[in-house]
Design an enzyme around this catalytic site. Structure first.
Site, PDB file in Angstrom:
ATOM      1  N   LYS A  26       0.842  -1.213   0.000  1.00 40.69           N
ATOM      2  CA  LYS A  26       0.000   0.000   0.000  1.00 40.69           C
ATOM      3  C   LYS A  26       0.868   1.251   0.000  1.00 40.69           C
ATOM      4  O   LYS A  26       2.015   1.232   0.492  1.00 40.69           O
ATOM      5  CB  LYS A  26      -0.971   0.035   1.186  1.00 40.69           C
ATOM      6  CG  LYS A  26      -0.334   0.217   2.571  1.00 40.69           C
ATOM      7  CD  LYS A  26      -0.124   1.657   3.015  1.00 40.69           C
ATOM      8  CE  LYS A  26       0.879   1.739   4.150  1.00 40.69           C
ATOM      9  NZ  LYS A  26       1.510   2.976   4.432  1.00 40.69           N
ATOM     10  N   ASP A 153      -2.745  -1.527   9.212  1.00 37.86           N
ATOM     11  CA  ASP A 153      -3.039  -1.564   7.774  1.00 37.86           C
ATOM     12  C   ASP A 153      -3.631  -2.898   7.322  1.00 37.86           C
ATOM     13  O   ASP A 153      -3.932  -3.067   6.141  1.00 37.86           O
ATOM     14  CB  ASP A 153      -1.752  -1.304   6.979  1.00 37.86           C
ATOM     15  CG  ASP A 153      -1.133   0.045   7.310  1.00 37.86           C
ATOM     16  OD1 ASP A 153      -1.896   0.986   7.612  1.00 37.86           O
ATOM     17  OD2 ASP A 153       0.102   0.158   7.271  1.00 37.86           O
TER      18      ASP A 153
HETATM   19  O1  C5P Z   1      -0.319  -0.745  13.724  1.00 40.48           O
HETATM   20  P1  C5P Z   1       1.118  -0.860  13.357  1.00 40.48           P
HETATM   21  O2  C5P Z   1       1.754  -2.097  13.869  1.00 40.48           O
HETATM   22  O3  C5P Z   1       1.407  -0.617  11.923  1.00 40.48           O
HETATM   23  O4  C5P Z   1       1.804   0.337  14.125  1.00 40.48           O
HETATM   24  C1  C5P Z   1       3.150   0.314  14.473  1.00 40.48           C
HETATM   25  C2  C5P Z   1       3.417   1.490  15.413  1.00 40.48           C
HETATM   26  O5  C5P Z   1       3.310   2.717  14.679  1.00 40.48           O
HETATM   27  C3  C5P Z   1       2.458   1.655  16.570  1.00 40.48           C
HETATM   28  O6  C5P Z   1       2.820   0.872  17.648  1.00 40.48           O
HETATM   29  C4  C5P Z   1       2.604   3.138  16.865  1.00 40.48           C
HETATM   30  O7  C5P Z   1       3.795   3.403  17.569  1.00 40.48           O
HETATM   31  C5  C5P Z   1       2.756   3.731  15.480  1.00 40.48           C
HETATM   32  N1  C5P Z   1       1.447   4.146  14.939  1.00 40.48           N
HETATM   33  C6  C5P Z   1       0.874   5.302  15.435  1.00 40.48           C
HETATM   34  N2  C5P Z   1      -0.348   5.707  14.956  1.00 40.48           N
HETATM   35  C7  C5P Z   1      -0.966   4.990  13.991  1.00 40.48           C
HETATM   36  C8  C5P Z   1      -0.388   3.822  13.472  1.00 40.48           C
HETATM   37  C9  C5P Z   1       0.834   3.428  13.981  1.00 40.48           C
HETATM   38  O8  C5P Z   1       1.424   5.981  16.316  1.00 40.48           O
HETATM   39  N3  C5P Z   1      -2.129   5.420  13.537  1.00 40.48           N
END
Ligand code: C5P
Length: 314
Positions: A26, A153
């Site tokens: 993506k 995602d």
């Molecule tokens: O959800 P994902 O594993 O992709 O997110 C990784 C990290 O990125 C989260 O733990 C957070 O620190 C940060 N993040 C965030 N806000 C979001 C998505 C991700 O702060 N909307």
């Protein structure tokens, strides 16, 4: 009386042969980042777009849970319980109340920690593959619920296409637009960037200035409807870009090289360090990719088209 497992019943059943699933990467055409929430995520307002850079996950029957891989990141990516594929398989097995038994193999093309949601893509592919292998017959909404716990995602990568993302990215709704193919060049960097580190850097940069309101995707959506790459190019935007540039100043050279190579627009993809460039058509994309390669500012420059469907059995 109905006969269980009769010839006409369409109950899902375990699948005996291998199940192969293809899942796209993506990019975010618009990435509006709001304030940090008490749960550690940032409120997002984003337009997701799936492009033709794919990982492939094959699931076979097994009497334990194993994962092997080839391609991007082989030898670097841990294949143990910390891997999102293993975590996705275990979460789905728990939800479906079946043993988490499968032999999983990943063929990876999406770079690690690249801002292209490769980890979430692999988790989405695992949910689709194991759902079929184990005959669970879960709906895409049920799988998205399991997936949202694994990565922000994942629900989008089950869905694909172009879609709005809200919440911390996990709440996805489709954008109803006339289908238009957009042409991209993806500049893959050497080494990754940690997503949490990029969000932290954004918070640090923002601490010095008054808070900005969370920008909505209206301009981007209006631009897409015009189906003109120049109009879309002017509307692309990523609130994480200044933070990614602060952590990796060389990305400014990549963006500059893309512009010099004639791209309509360029931006950092998600949390980076991958940069993506919009081209007018497939030939133009080839020329931009060649220019980026010649400039020697990235590990590889590849062309891609979007939108693409989400994780699908092939
Ligand atoms: O959800 P994902 O594993 O992709 O997110 C990784 C990290 O990125 C989260 O733990 C957070 O620190 C940060 N993040 C965030 N806000 C979001 C998505 C991700 O702060 N909307």
């Amino acid at each position: 009386m109905t006969e269980a497992w009769g010839p006409d019943d369409d109950e899902p059943r375990p699948h005996h042969g291998p199940v192969k699933v293809r899942v796209p990467a993506k990019i975010n055409l618009h990435l509006g980042v709001g304030p940090l929430r008490p749960d550690g995520y940032h409120e997002l307002n984003t337009v997701y777009h799936a492009i033709s850079l794919f990982d492939e996950l094959t699931a076979r029957r097994g009497d334990t849970l194993t994962l092997t891989m080839e391609g991007e990141g082989a030898g670097e990516l841990e294949l143990d319980e910390s891997n999102l594929i293993i975590r996705a398989a275990r979460a789905l097995a728990a939800r479906g109340r079946v043993p988490a038994y499968a032999r999983l193999h990943l063929r990876k093309s999406i770079p690690l920690a690249g801002g292209l949601a490769g980890g979430s893509a692999d988790a989405a592919a695992t949910l689709i593959a194991c759902d079929m292998l184990w005959g669970l017959g879960m709906s895409r909404d049920e799988l998205a619920e399991v997936g949202a716990e694994l990565g922000s995602d994942v629900p989008f990568l089950l869905h694909g296409g172009t879609a709005l993302g809200t919440g911390h990215g996990e709440a996805v709704s489709p954008i109803l637009a006339r289908p238009t193919t957009w042409h991209w060049v993806v500049a893959i960097a050497d080494g990754g960037l940690s997503t949490p580190a990029v969000y932290r850097e954004l918070d640090r940069l923002r601490a010095a200035s008054p808070p900005e309101p969370l920008g909505g995707p209206d301009e981007l959506m209006a631009a897409m409807r015009q189906r003109d790459p120049k109009v879309l190019g002017a509307a692309l935007g990523n609130d994480l870009q200044p933070a990614a540039l602060a952590l990796r100043p060389q990305l400014a050279d990549v963006l500059h090289a893309g512009q010099e190579a004639g791209a309509i627009a360029g931006l950092v993809s998600g949390s980076g360090p991958t940069c993506v460039f919009l081209a007018a058509d497939a030939n133009h994309a080839q020329r931009v990719a060649a220019g980026l390669t010649e400039a020697g500012v990235c590990r590889a420059a590849v062309t891609a088209r979007g939108p693409q469907p989400g994780a699908r059995v092939i």
